[in-house]
Design a protein around this motif. Structure first.
Motif, PDB file in Angstrom:
ATOM      1  N   PRO A   1       0.832  -1.210   0.000  1.00 34.77           N
ATOM      2  CA  PRO A   1       0.000   0.000   0.000  1.00 34.77           C
ATOM      3  C   PRO A   1       0.863   1.254   0.000  1.00 34.77           C
ATOM      4  O   PRO A   1       2.066   1.196   0.252  1.00 34.77           O
ATOM      5  N   ASN A   2       0.244   2.395  -0.237  1.00 32.90           N
ATOM      6  CA  ASN A   2       0.986   3.653  -0.320  1.00 32.90           C
ATOM      7  C   ASN A   2       1.548   4.098   1.026  1.00 32.90           C
ATOM      8  O   ASN A   2       2.523   4.840   1.093  1.00 32.90           O
ATOM      9  N   SER A   3       0.922   3.643   2.122  1.00 33.87           N
ATOM     10  CA  SER A   3       1.459   3.923   3.460  1.00 33.87           C
ATOM     11  C   SER A   3       1.130   2.742   4.363  1.00 33.87           C
ATOM     12  O   SER A   3       0.156   2.009   4.122  1.00 33.87           O
ATOM     13  N   PHE A   4       1.937   2.536   5.401  1.00 27.85           N
ATOM     14  CA  PHE A   4       1.753   1.387   6.278  1.00 27.85           C
ATOM     15  C   PHE A   4       2.562   1.565   7.559  1.00 27.85           C
ATOM     16  O   PHE A   4       3.424   2.432   7.656  1.00 27.85           O
ATOM     17  N   ILE A   5       2.275   0.693   8.536  1.00 20.75           N
ATOM     18  CA  ILE A   5       3.093   0.597   9.748  1.00 20.75           C
ATOM     19  C   ILE A   5       4.253  -0.341   9.446  1.00 20.75           C
ATOM     20  O   ILE A   5       4.041  -1.479   9.022  1.00 20.75           O
TER      21      ILE A   5
END
Length: 408
Positions: A45-49
Protein backbone atom coordinates in the motif's frame (compact mmCIF):
# COMPACT_ATOMS: atom_id res chain seq x y z
CA UNK A 1 -10.29 -28.73 31.14
CA UNK A 2 -7.86 -31.03 32.99
CA UNK A 3 -4.14 -31.41 32.44
CA UNK A 4 -2.45 -34.62 33.50
CA UNK A 5 1.02 -36.11 33.35
CA UNK A 6 1.35 -38.97 30.89
CA UNK A 7 3.59 -41.81 32.03
CA UNK A 8 4.46 -43.52 28.76
CA UNK A 9 6.99 -46.21 27.94
CA UNK A 10 7.49 -44.64 24.51
CA UNK A 11 8.06 -40.99 25.34
CA UNK A 12 9.04 -39.93 21.83
CA UNK A 13 6.45 -37.57 20.30
CA UNK A 14 4.25 -37.69 23.41
CA UNK A 15 4.26 -34.63 25.73
CA UNK A 16 4.75 -35.09 29.48
CA UNK A 17 1.79 -32.85 30.32
CA UNK A 18 -1.39 -33.23 28.32
CA UNK A 19 -5.13 -32.57 28.39
CA UNK A 20 -6.85 -35.70 29.65
CA UNK A 21 -8.99 -36.34 26.55
CA UNK A 22 -6.06 -36.69 24.15
CA UNK A 23 -3.97 -39.79 23.44
CA UNK A 24 -1.41 -40.99 20.92
CA UNK A 25 1.74 -39.60 19.34
CA UNK A 26 2.14 -36.22 17.75
CA UNK A 27 2.93 -36.18 14.07
CA UNK A 28 6.43 -35.08 13.01
CA UNK A 29 7.08 -33.33 9.71
CA UNK A 30 9.23 -30.52 8.35
CA UNK A 31 8.07 -26.98 9.03
CA UNK A 32 7.51 -26.45 5.29
CA UNK A 33 4.87 -29.23 5.35
CA UNK A 34 2.75 -27.28 7.83
CA UNK A 35 3.47 -23.70 6.72
CA UNK A 36 4.24 -21.33 3.89
CA UNK A 37 7.33 -19.26 4.63
CA UNK A 38 7.59 -15.81 3.04
CA UNK A 39 4.49 -16.08 0.82
CA UNK A 40 4.50 -13.99 -2.33
CA UNK A 41 3.18 -10.57 -1.39
CA UNK A 42 0.70 -8.31 -3.08
CA UNK A 43 1.70 -4.77 -4.07
CA UNK A 44 2.49 -2.74 -0.95
CA UNK A 45 0.00 0.00 0.00
CA UNK A 46 0.99 3.65 -0.32
CA UNK A 47 1.46 3.92 3.46
CA UNK A 48 1.75 1.39 6.28
CA UNK A 49 3.09 0.60 9.75
CA UNK A 50 6.64 -0.67 9.36
CA UNK A 51 7.91 -3.39 11.74
CA UNK A 52 11.69 -3.57 11.94
CA UNK A 53 13.91 -5.74 14.16
CA UNK A 54 13.68 -3.24 17.03
CA UNK A 55 9.89 -2.97 16.93
CA UNK A 56 9.11 -6.13 18.90
CA UNK A 57 10.13 -7.15 22.40
CA UNK A 58 8.92 -10.33 24.13
CA UNK A 59 6.01 -10.70 21.75
CA UNK A 60 4.83 -7.10 22.19
CA UNK A 61 4.81 -4.54 19.38
CA UNK A 62 6.54 -1.50 20.87
CA UNK A 63 6.11 1.09 18.17
CA UNK A 64 3.56 1.70 15.45
CA UNK A 65 4.72 4.50 13.21
CA UNK A 66 3.09 4.97 9.83
CA UNK A 67 5.43 5.68 6.93
CA UNK A 68 4.97 6.33 3.22
CA UNK A 69 5.87 3.56 0.79
CA UNK A 70 8.23 5.86 -1.10
CA UNK A 71 10.10 6.62 2.15
CA UNK A 72 10.27 3.02 3.38
CA UNK A 73 13.59 1.15 3.51
CA UNK A 74 14.21 -1.54 0.90
CA UNK A 75 13.80 -4.25 3.58
CA UNK A 76 10.13 -3.33 4.03
CA UNK A 77 8.65 -6.15 1.93
CA UNK A 78 6.51 -8.46 4.06
CA UNK A 79 2.85 -7.38 3.80
CA UNK A 80 1.04 -9.04 6.70
CA UNK A 81 -2.28 -10.81 6.89
CA UNK A 82 -4.23 -11.76 9.98
CA UNK A 83 -2.72 -14.76 11.82
CA UNK A 84 0.68 -14.37 10.19
CA UNK A 85 3.66 -15.12 12.41
CA UNK A 86 6.83 -13.05 12.33
CA UNK A 87 9.90 -15.08 13.22
CA UNK A 88 13.12 -13.12 13.64
CA UNK A 89 15.86 -14.94 11.79
CA UNK A 90 18.76 -12.88 13.17
CA UNK A 91 20.10 -14.59 16.30
CA UNK A 92 20.45 -11.58 18.64
CA UNK A 93 16.74 -10.88 18.13
CA UNK A 94 15.32 -14.40 17.99
CA UNK A 95 13.32 -14.18 21.21
CA UNK A 96 11.36 -11.28 19.76
CA UNK A 97 8.80 -12.99 17.58
CA UNK A 98 5.32 -11.64 16.97
CA UNK A 99 1.85 -13.04 16.29
CA UNK A 100 -0.08 -10.67 14.06
CA UNK A 101 -3.87 -10.40 14.46
CA UNK A 102 -4.70 -6.82 13.52
CA UNK A 103 -6.32 -6.08 10.18
CA UNK A 104 -7.43 -2.53 10.99
CA UNK A 105 -4.26 -1.05 9.50
CA UNK A 106 -1.75 -2.17 6.86
CA UNK A 107 1.45 -3.59 8.39
CA UNK A 108 4.67 -4.38 6.56
CA UNK A 109 7.60 -6.19 8.19
CA UNK A 110 11.32 -6.20 7.49
CA UNK A 111 12.92 -9.04 5.56
CA UNK A 112 14.85 -9.65 8.79
CA UNK A 113 11.76 -11.65 9.75
CA UNK A 114 10.51 -14.87 8.25
CA UNK A 115 6.81 -14.41 7.51
CA UNK A 116 5.08 -17.68 8.38
CA UNK A 117 1.53 -18.54 7.31
CA UNK A 118 -0.04 -21.84 8.32
CA UNK A 119 -3.14 -23.99 7.80
CA UNK A 120 -2.62 -25.32 11.33
CA UNK A 121 -3.75 -23.40 14.41
CA UNK A 122 -1.62 -20.24 14.07
CA UNK A 123 -1.49 -19.49 17.79
CA UNK A 124 -0.31 -23.02 18.49
CA UNK A 125 2.37 -22.74 15.81
CA UNK A 126 3.48 -19.38 17.26
CA UNK A 127 3.86 -20.92 20.72
CA UNK A 128 5.70 -23.94 19.28
CA UNK A 129 8.22 -21.69 17.54
CA UNK A 130 9.09 -20.22 20.95
CA UNK A 131 9.83 -23.57 22.61
CA UNK A 132 13.39 -24.63 23.35
CA UNK A 133 12.79 -27.68 21.11
CA UNK A 134 12.50 -25.44 18.09
CA UNK A 135 14.83 -22.58 19.11
CA UNK A 136 17.76 -24.93 19.75
CA UNK A 137 17.40 -26.38 16.24
CA UNK A 138 17.37 -22.86 14.79
CA UNK A 139 20.51 -21.84 16.68
CA UNK A 140 22.41 -24.82 15.29
CA UNK A 141 21.59 -23.70 11.76
CA UNK A 142 22.52 -20.02 12.11
CA UNK A 143 25.47 -18.88 10.00
CA UNK A 144 27.53 -15.69 9.94
CA UNK A 145 29.75 -13.97 12.48
CA UNK A 146 28.62 -10.49 13.53
CA UNK A 147 24.89 -11.23 13.24
CA UNK A 148 24.35 -14.99 12.84
CA UNK A 149 21.07 -15.78 11.11
CA UNK A 150 19.10 -18.64 9.60
CA UNK A 151 17.87 -18.46 6.01
CA UNK A 152 14.31 -19.33 5.06
CA UNK A 153 15.29 -22.53 3.25
CA UNK A 154 17.06 -23.95 6.31
CA UNK A 155 14.20 -22.80 8.53
CA UNK A 156 11.69 -24.67 6.40
CA UNK A 157 13.65 -27.96 6.78
CA UNK A 158 13.47 -28.06 10.60
CA UNK A 159 11.39 -30.94 11.91
CA UNK A 160 8.42 -30.05 14.12
CA UNK A 161 5.90 -32.18 15.99
CA UNK A 162 2.22 -31.18 15.97
CA UNK A 163 -0.90 -32.82 17.43
CA UNK A 164 -4.35 -32.86 15.78
CA UNK A 165 -6.06 -29.47 15.32
CA UNK A 166 -8.43 -29.96 18.27
CA UNK A 167 -5.53 -30.46 20.66
CA UNK A 168 -3.64 -27.57 19.08
CA UNK A 169 -6.65 -25.34 19.81
CA UNK A 170 -6.78 -26.31 23.49
CA UNK A 171 -3.05 -25.79 23.98
CA UNK A 172 -3.16 -22.47 22.15
CA UNK A 173 -6.09 -21.20 24.23
CA UNK A 174 -4.37 -22.23 27.46
CA UNK A 175 -1.00 -20.65 26.67
CA UNK A 176 -2.58 -17.55 25.12
CA UNK A 177 -4.46 -16.95 28.38
CA UNK A 178 -1.09 -16.85 30.15
CA UNK A 179 0.25 -14.47 27.51
CA UNK A 180 -2.76 -12.22 28.06
CA UNK A 181 -2.02 -12.10 31.78
CA UNK A 182 1.62 -11.28 31.01
CA UNK A 183 0.56 -8.44 28.72
CA UNK A 184 -1.75 -7.04 31.40
CA UNK A 185 1.06 -7.17 33.98
CA UNK A 186 3.58 -5.62 31.57
CA UNK A 187 1.14 -2.81 30.83
CA UNK A 188 0.54 -2.27 34.54
CA UNK A 189 4.28 -2.07 35.14
CA UNK A 190 4.74 0.39 32.26
CA UNK A 191 1.92 2.59 33.59
CA UNK A 192 3.46 2.62 37.09
CA UNK A 193 6.86 3.56 35.65
CA UNK A 194 5.29 6.24 33.49
CA UNK A 195 3.32 7.61 36.46
CA UNK A 196 6.40 7.73 38.66
CA UNK A 197 8.43 9.47 35.96
CA UNK A 198 5.73 12.11 35.51
CA UNK A 199 5.18 12.72 39.20
CA UNK A 200 8.95 12.92 39.85
CA UNK A 201 9.24 15.68 37.26
CA UNK A 202 6.49 17.60 39.02
CA UNK A 203 8.00 17.06 42.48
CA UNK A 204 11.56 18.01 41.59
CA UNK A 205 10.39 21.06 39.62
CA UNK A 206 8.52 21.94 42.86
CA UNK A 207 5.18 22.03 41.08
CA UNK A 208 3.99 19.47 43.64
CA UNK A 209 4.79 20.35 47.25
CA UNK A 210 4.25 18.36 50.42
CA UNK A 211 2.91 19.77 53.69
CA UNK A 212 3.78 19.25 57.36
CA UNK A 213 1.46 17.78 59.98
CA UNK A 214 -0.10 21.21 60.51
CA UNK A 215 -1.04 21.46 56.84
CA UNK A 216 1.59 24.08 56.04
CA UNK A 217 3.93 23.93 53.05
CA UNK A 218 7.53 23.21 53.96
CA UNK A 219 10.22 25.91 53.53
CA UNK A 220 11.70 26.65 50.11
CA UNK A 221 14.27 24.23 48.76
CA UNK A 222 17.87 25.16 49.52
CA UNK A 223 21.00 24.89 47.42
CA UNK A 224 23.94 22.95 48.91
CA UNK A 225 27.31 22.01 47.53
CA UNK A 226 27.79 18.27 47.75
CA UNK A 227 30.70 18.78 50.15
CA UNK A 228 28.29 20.43 52.65
CA UNK A 229 26.10 17.35 52.94
CA UNK A 230 28.53 14.50 52.25
CA UNK A 231 32.09 13.42 53.07
CA UNK A 232 34.38 11.69 50.64
CA UNK A 233 35.27 8.06 51.42
CA UNK A 234 38.93 7.18 50.98
CA UNK A 235 39.09 4.26 53.41
CA UNK A 236 41.22 1.51 51.89
CA UNK A 237 40.36 -2.18 52.17
CA UNK A 238 42.73 -3.07 55.03
CA UNK A 239 40.41 -5.86 56.17
CA UNK A 240 40.79 -7.57 52.76
CA UNK A 241 37.05 -7.69 52.06
CA UNK A 242 36.48 -9.85 48.95
CA UNK A 243 33.03 -8.54 47.98
CA UNK A 244 34.02 -6.59 44.86
CA UNK A 245 31.19 -4.36 43.62
CA UNK A 246 30.30 -2.91 40.26
CA UNK A 247 27.62 -0.39 39.29
CA UNK A 248 24.67 -1.74 37.31
CA UNK A 249 22.00 0.59 35.93
CA UNK A 250 19.23 -1.80 37.02
CA UNK A 251 20.72 -3.46 40.11
CA UNK A 252 22.78 -0.61 41.60
CA UNK A 253 25.94 -1.51 43.50
CA UNK A 254 26.08 -5.26 42.99
CA UNK A 255 28.67 -7.98 43.53
CA UNK A 256 30.76 -8.76 40.45
CA UNK A 257 30.25 -12.46 41.15
CA UNK A 258 26.49 -11.95 41.02
CA UNK A 259 26.55 -9.66 38.00
CA UNK A 260 29.28 -11.19 35.80
CA UNK A 261 29.32 -14.70 37.31
CA UNK A 262 33.01 -14.07 37.98
CA UNK A 263 35.32 -11.46 39.47
CA UNK A 264 36.97 -9.11 36.98
CA UNK A 265 39.04 -7.28 39.60
CA UNK A 266 42.72 -7.50 40.46
CA UNK A 267 43.85 -10.21 42.89
CA UNK A 268 45.10 -7.72 45.48
CA UNK A 269 42.08 -5.80 46.80
CA UNK A 270 43.74 -3.93 49.66
CA UNK A 271 44.00 -0.77 47.55
CA UNK A 272 40.27 -0.69 46.80
CA UNK A 273 37.87 1.64 48.63
CA UNK A 274 35.91 -0.03 51.44
CA UNK A 275 32.21 0.88 51.51
CA UNK A 276 29.64 0.32 54.24
CA UNK A 277 25.91 -0.10 53.81
CA UNK A 278 24.17 3.15 52.69
CA UNK A 279 27.37 4.67 51.27
CA UNK A 280 27.17 6.05 47.72
CA UNK A 281 29.48 5.63 44.76
CA UNK A 282 29.72 7.56 41.49
CA UNK A 283 30.88 5.83 38.32
CA UNK A 284 32.39 8.33 35.88
CA UNK A 285 31.73 5.94 33.01
CA UNK A 286 28.74 7.08 30.96
CA UNK A 287 26.20 4.50 29.83
CA UNK A 288 22.70 4.16 28.39
CA UNK A 289 20.36 6.22 30.57
CA UNK A 290 23.28 7.76 32.46
CA UNK A 291 24.94 10.24 30.09
CA UNK A 292 26.94 11.85 32.92
CA UNK A 293 27.66 8.69 34.89
CA UNK A 294 25.66 6.83 37.54
CA UNK A 295 25.23 7.44 41.28
CA UNK A 296 24.29 4.33 43.26
CA UNK A 297 23.71 3.49 46.93
CA UNK A 298 25.03 0.37 48.63
CA UNK A 299 21.91 -1.29 50.01
CA UNK A 300 22.41 -4.98 49.16
CA UNK A 301 25.35 -5.77 51.46
CA UNK A 302 26.84 -4.59 54.77
CA UNK A 303 30.28 -4.10 53.19
CA UNK A 304 31.86 -4.11 49.76
CA UNK A 305 34.88 -2.77 47.89
CA UNK A 306 35.11 -0.75 44.68
CA UNK A 307 37.80 0.42 42.31
CA UNK A 308 39.43 3.75 43.10
CA UNK A 309 38.09 4.94 39.73
CA UNK A 310 34.80 5.45 41.58
CA UNK A 311 34.20 8.57 43.67
CA UNK A 312 32.68 7.44 46.95
CA UNK A 313 30.92 9.47 49.64
CA UNK A 314 28.78 9.26 52.78
CA UNK A 315 25.92 11.66 53.48
CA UNK A 316 25.44 13.43 56.81
CA UNK A 317 22.26 14.08 58.81
CA UNK A 318 21.13 16.95 56.55
CA UNK A 319 19.64 14.52 54.04
CA UNK A 320 17.42 11.48 53.78
CA UNK A 321 19.30 8.64 52.09
CA UNK A 322 16.10 7.39 50.45
CA UNK A 323 15.48 10.87 49.06
CA UNK A 324 19.00 11.22 47.67
CA UNK A 325 18.73 7.81 46.00
CA UNK A 326 15.57 9.02 44.21
CA UNK A 327 17.16 12.42 43.47
CA UNK A 328 20.10 10.90 41.61
CA UNK A 329 17.77 8.69 39.54
CA UNK A 330 16.05 11.83 38.18
CA UNK A 331 19.33 12.96 36.60
CA UNK A 332 18.97 16.44 38.12
CA UNK A 333 22.69 16.41 38.93
CA UNK A 334 23.68 15.89 35.29
CA UNK A 335 23.68 19.59 34.44
CA UNK A 336 26.06 20.27 37.32
CA UNK A 337 28.32 17.35 36.37
CA UNK A 338 28.43 18.62 32.80
CA UNK A 339 29.70 21.98 34.04
CA UNK A 340 32.78 20.43 35.67
CA UNK A 341 33.49 17.66 33.15
CA UNK A 342 36.38 18.83 31.00
CA UNK A 343 35.29 19.40 27.42
CA UNK A 344 36.46 16.76 24.96
CA UNK A 345 38.10 14.75 27.73
CA UNK A 346 36.02 11.56 27.51
CA UNK A 347 38.75 8.96 27.51
CA UNK A 348 37.99 5.24 27.23
CA UNK A 349 34.36 5.88 28.20
CA UNK A 350 35.25 7.89 31.34
CA UNK A 351 34.33 11.49 32.08
CA UNK A 352 37.31 13.56 33.17
CA UNK A 353 36.09 15.11 36.42
CA UNK A 354 38.32 16.38 39.22
CA UNK A 355 37.40 15.20 42.71
CA UNK A 356 37.35 18.75 44.13
CA UNK A 357 35.13 19.95 41.28
CA UNK A 358 32.86 16.98 41.86
CA UNK A 359 32.25 17.84 45.50
CA UNK A 360 31.55 21.46 44.60
CA UNK A 361 28.54 20.66 42.42
CA UNK A 362 25.27 22.28 43.56
CA UNK A 363 22.26 20.21 44.63
CA UNK A 364 18.94 21.92 45.34
CA UNK A 365 17.01 19.98 47.98
CA UNK A 366 14.18 20.51 50.49
CA UNK A 367 14.36 20.20 54.27
CA UNK A 368 14.79 16.70 55.73
CA UNK A 369 11.12 16.45 56.70
CA UNK A 370 9.95 17.08 53.15
CA UNK A 371 12.69 14.83 51.79
CA UNK A 372 11.28 12.01 53.91
CA UNK A 373 7.73 12.58 52.67
CA UNK A 374 8.89 12.64 49.05
CA UNK A 375 11.00 9.51 49.50
CA UNK A 376 8.14 7.62 51.19
CA UNK A 377 5.75 8.59 48.39
CA UNK A 378 8.09 7.49 45.60
CA UNK A 379 9.16 4.33 47.47
CA UNK A 380 5.50 3.27 47.67
CA UNK A 381 5.31 3.41 43.87
CA UNK A 382 8.58 1.43 43.64
CA UNK A 383 7.17 -1.28 45.91
CA UNK A 384 4.10 -1.64 43.69
CA UNK A 385 6.31 -1.82 40.60
CA UNK A 386 8.56 -4.44 42.24
CA UNK A 387 5.52 -6.54 43.18
CA UNK A 388 4.22 -6.43 39.59
CA UNK A 389 7.67 -7.31 38.26
CA UNK A 390 7.83 -10.32 40.57
CA UNK A 391 4.43 -11.45 39.25
CA UNK A 392 5.74 -11.05 35.69
CA UNK A 393 8.82 -13.18 36.40
CA UNK A 394 6.78 -15.88 38.14
CA UNK A 395 4.34 -16.01 35.23
CA UNK A 396 7.20 -16.24 32.72
CA UNK A 397 8.75 -19.10 34.70
CA UNK A 398 5.38 -20.87 34.85
CA UNK A 399 4.91 -20.47 31.10
CA UNK A 400 8.45 -21.68 30.36
CA UNK A 401 7.79 -24.84 32.37
CA UNK A 402 4.55 -25.47 30.51
CA UNK A 403 6.20 -25.03 27.12
CA UNK A 404 8.79 -27.63 28.08
CA UNK A 405 6.18 -30.15 29.21
CA UNK A 406 3.24 -29.55 26.85
CA UNK A 407 5.26 -29.69 23.61
CA UNK A 408 7.61 -32.23 22.05
Amino acid sequence: MKLRFKMQKDKHLIPKLRFSEFEGKWRQKKLKDYTVINPRNEVLPNSFIYIDLESVNNGVLLKEERILKKEAPSRAQRLLQENDILYQTVRPYQKNNYFFNNLAIDYVASTGYAQIRTSQNPRFVYQYLNTHYFVNKVLLRCTGTSYPAINSSDLSQIKVSFPPLEEQQKIANFITAIDTRLQILEKKKALLEQYKKGVMQQIFKQKIRFKNEGGEVFPKWRKYQLLEIADRIKTKNKIDNQNVLTISAQLGLVSQLEYFNKSVSSKNLTGYYLLEKDDFAYNKSYSNGYPMGAFKRLNKYDFGVVSTLYICFRFNEKVSLDFMEQYFETGLQNQEIEKVAQEGARNHGLLNIGVNDFFEIDLKIPCVEEQTKIANFLSAIDKKTTLVNEQIEKTKTYKKGLLQQMFV
